[in-house]
Design a protein around this motif. Structure first.
Motif, PDB file in Angstrom:
ATOM      1  N   SER A  97      34.325  40.721  40.325  1.00 40.44           N
ATOM      2  CA  SER A  97      35.280  39.628  40.521  1.00 40.44           C
ATOM      3  C   SER A  97      36.216  39.931  41.690  1.00 40.44           C
ATOM      4  O   SER A  97      36.539  39.043  42.474  1.00 40.44           O
ATOM      5  CB  SER A  97      36.082  39.391  39.246  1.00 40.44           C
ATOM      6  N   VAL A  98      36.657  41.166  41.806  1.00 45.72           N
ATOM      7  CA  VAL A  98      37.513  41.565  42.927  1.00 45.72           C
ATOM      8  C   VAL A  98      36.772  41.314  44.237  1.00 45.72           C
ATOM      9  O   VAL A  98      37.318  40.722  45.169  1.00 45.72           O
ATOM     10  CB  VAL A  98      37.935  43.047  42.811  1.00 45.72           C
ATOM     11  N   LYS A 100      34.240  39.281  44.776  1.00 46.62           N
ATOM     12  CA  LYS A 100      34.049  37.832  44.940  1.00 46.62           C
ATOM     13  C   LYS A 100      35.319  37.205  45.508  1.00 46.62           C
ATOM     14  O   LYS A 100      35.268  36.396  46.439  1.00 46.62           O
ATOM     15  CB  LYS A 100      33.693  37.202  43.593  1.00 46.62           C
ATOM     16  N   ASN A 101      36.467  37.581  44.956  1.00 45.72           N
ATOM     17  CA  ASN A 101      37.739  37.032  45.428  1.00 45.72           C
ATOM     18  C   ASN A 101      38.042  37.469  46.860  1.00 45.72           C
ATOM     19  O   ASN A 101      38.579  36.687  47.652  1.00 45.72           O
ATOM     20  CB  ASN A 101      38.876  37.416  44.491  1.00 45.72           C
ATOM     21  N   GLU A 104      35.827  35.308  49.058  1.00 44.39           N
ATOM     22  CA  GLU A 104      36.336  33.930  49.109  1.00 44.39           C
ATOM     23  C   GLU A 104      37.614  33.813  49.933  1.00 44.39           C
ATOM     24  O   GLU A 104      37.911  32.762  50.485  1.00 44.39           O
ATOM     25  CB  GLU A 104      36.574  33.394  47.699  1.00 44.39           C
ATOM     26  N   SER A 105      38.365  34.900  50.023  1.00 45.97           N
ATOM     27  CA  SER A 105      39.601  34.878  50.806  1.00 45.97           C
ATOM     28  C   SER A 105      39.329  34.924  52.304  1.00 45.97           C
ATOM     29  O   SER A 105      40.231  34.677  53.095  1.00 45.97           O
ATOM     30  CB  SER A 105      40.495  36.064  50.430  1.00 45.97           C
ATOM     31  N   TYR A 112      36.043  44.299  53.528  1.00 48.04           N
ATOM     32  CA  TYR A 112      35.209  43.931  52.381  1.00 48.04           C
ATOM     33  C   TYR A 112      34.124  44.986  52.144  1.00 48.04           C
ATOM     34  O   TYR A 112      33.940  45.453  51.020  1.00 48.04           O
ATOM     35  CB  TYR A 112      34.579  42.555  52.597  1.00 48.04           C
ATOM     36  N   ILE A 154      44.425  40.828  43.402  1.00 50.35           N
ATOM     37  CA  ILE A 154      43.228  40.125  43.851  1.00 50.35           C
ATOM     38  C   ILE A 154      42.448  39.603  42.645  1.00 50.35           C
ATOM     39  O   ILE A 154      41.979  38.464  42.628  1.00 50.35           O
ATOM     40  CB  ILE A 154      42.356  41.022  44.732  1.00 50.35           C
ATOM     41  N   PHE A 155      42.319  40.425  41.616  1.00 48.94           N
ATOM     42  CA  PHE A 155      41.566  40.065  40.422  1.00 48.94           C
ATOM     43  C   PHE A 155      42.224  38.895  39.685  1.00 48.94           C
ATOM     44  O   PHE A 155      41.578  37.922  39.326  1.00 48.94           O
ATOM     45  CB  PHE A 155      41.424  41.271  39.489  1.00 48.94           C
ATOM     46  N   TYR A 156      43.525  38.973  39.464  1.00 52.35           N
ATOM     47  CA  TYR A 156      44.225  37.967  38.665  1.00 52.35           C
ATOM     48  C   TYR A 156      44.697  36.759  39.466  1.00 52.35           C
ATOM     49  O   TYR A 156      45.091  35.759  38.889  1.00 52.35           O
ATOM     50  CB  TYR A 156      45.377  38.600  37.890  1.00 52.35           C
ATOM     51  N   ASN A 157      44.642  36.826  40.784  1.00 51.11           N
ATOM     52  CA  ASN A 157      45.055  35.699  41.609  1.00 51.11           C
ATOM     53  C   ASN A 157      44.296  34.433  41.231  1.00 51.11           C
ATOM     54  O   ASN A 157      44.882  33.362  41.088  1.00 51.11           O
ATOM     55  CB  ASN A 157      44.834  36.029  43.084  1.00 51.11           C
ATOM     56  N   SER A 158      42.981  34.550  41.052  1.00 50.22           N
ATOM     57  CA  SER A 158      42.178  33.360  40.738  1.00 50.22           C
ATOM     58  C   SER A 158      42.442  32.857  39.329  1.00 50.22           C
ATOM     59  O   SER A 158      42.285  31.669  39.052  1.00 50.22           O
ATOM     60  CB  SER A 158      40.687  33.661  40.926  1.00 50.22           C
TER      61      SER A 158
END
Length: 160
Positions: A97-98, A100-101, A104-105, A112, A154-158
């Motif tokens: 997820s990190v 992926k985010n 996406e950013s 990355y 980064i993880f919890y932002n989405s």
């Protein structure tokens, strides 16, 4: 256990200590500084994220909540609040997820790829007396990690 804290038979009351050499710490710090610079300069992180953000504090979060409730009250609206306490937050952040985010950013490819390589094929080793256990690690950052707070955001932002 900490001095003055009673001992416990419950395994979940204990935290592991993760040791990382100086080179690893320097690399983590450089990596998260680059990622944070990108995240802050592009305003990718949501404005209501207060944890581990420079120049913000719990007081800022409380004042934002107060303003939100006060505005709703002034407009005759009902406000409901949901609060979450994420147990073991750093150790549960899912690496996929990190990544992926980050993708996406629009995170620069070098940051990355370095993050992806750094967080892949990790192993944890535990040694005690004459026993040595080694396991693959597929999620989270260790307690005290330089990467931990940034990966948390980064993880919890989405989710937020």
């Amino acid at each position: 256990m900490k001095p003055g804290i009673p001992t416990s038979e419950e395994v979940n009351k204990y935290r592991s200590i993760s040791l990382l050499n100086v080179g690893g710490k320097i690399m983590e710090r450089a990596l998260i500084n680059g990622i944070n610079h990108y995240m802050y300069s592009t305003a990718f992180l949501i404005k209501n994220l207060y944890e581990f953000i420079p120049q913000t504090s719990t007081t800022d979060a409380i004042m934002a909540l107060k303003d939100f409730v006060q505005e709703g009250y002034s407009n005759g609206k009902i406000t409901e609040i949901v609060s979450l306490d994420v147990e073991g937050a750093f150790k549960c952040a899912w690496v996929r997820s990190v990544l992926k985010n980050l993708k996406e950013s629009g995170c620069p490819r070098n940051l990355y790829n370095l993050t992806k390589n750094y967080l892949s094929k990790r192993r944890a080793t535990m040694e005690t007396n004459n026993i040595k256990l080694e396991r693959a690690v597929s999620k989270g950052c260790t307690q005290g990690s330089c990467l931990g707070p940034g990966m948390w955001n980064i993880f919890y932002n989405s989710l937020l």
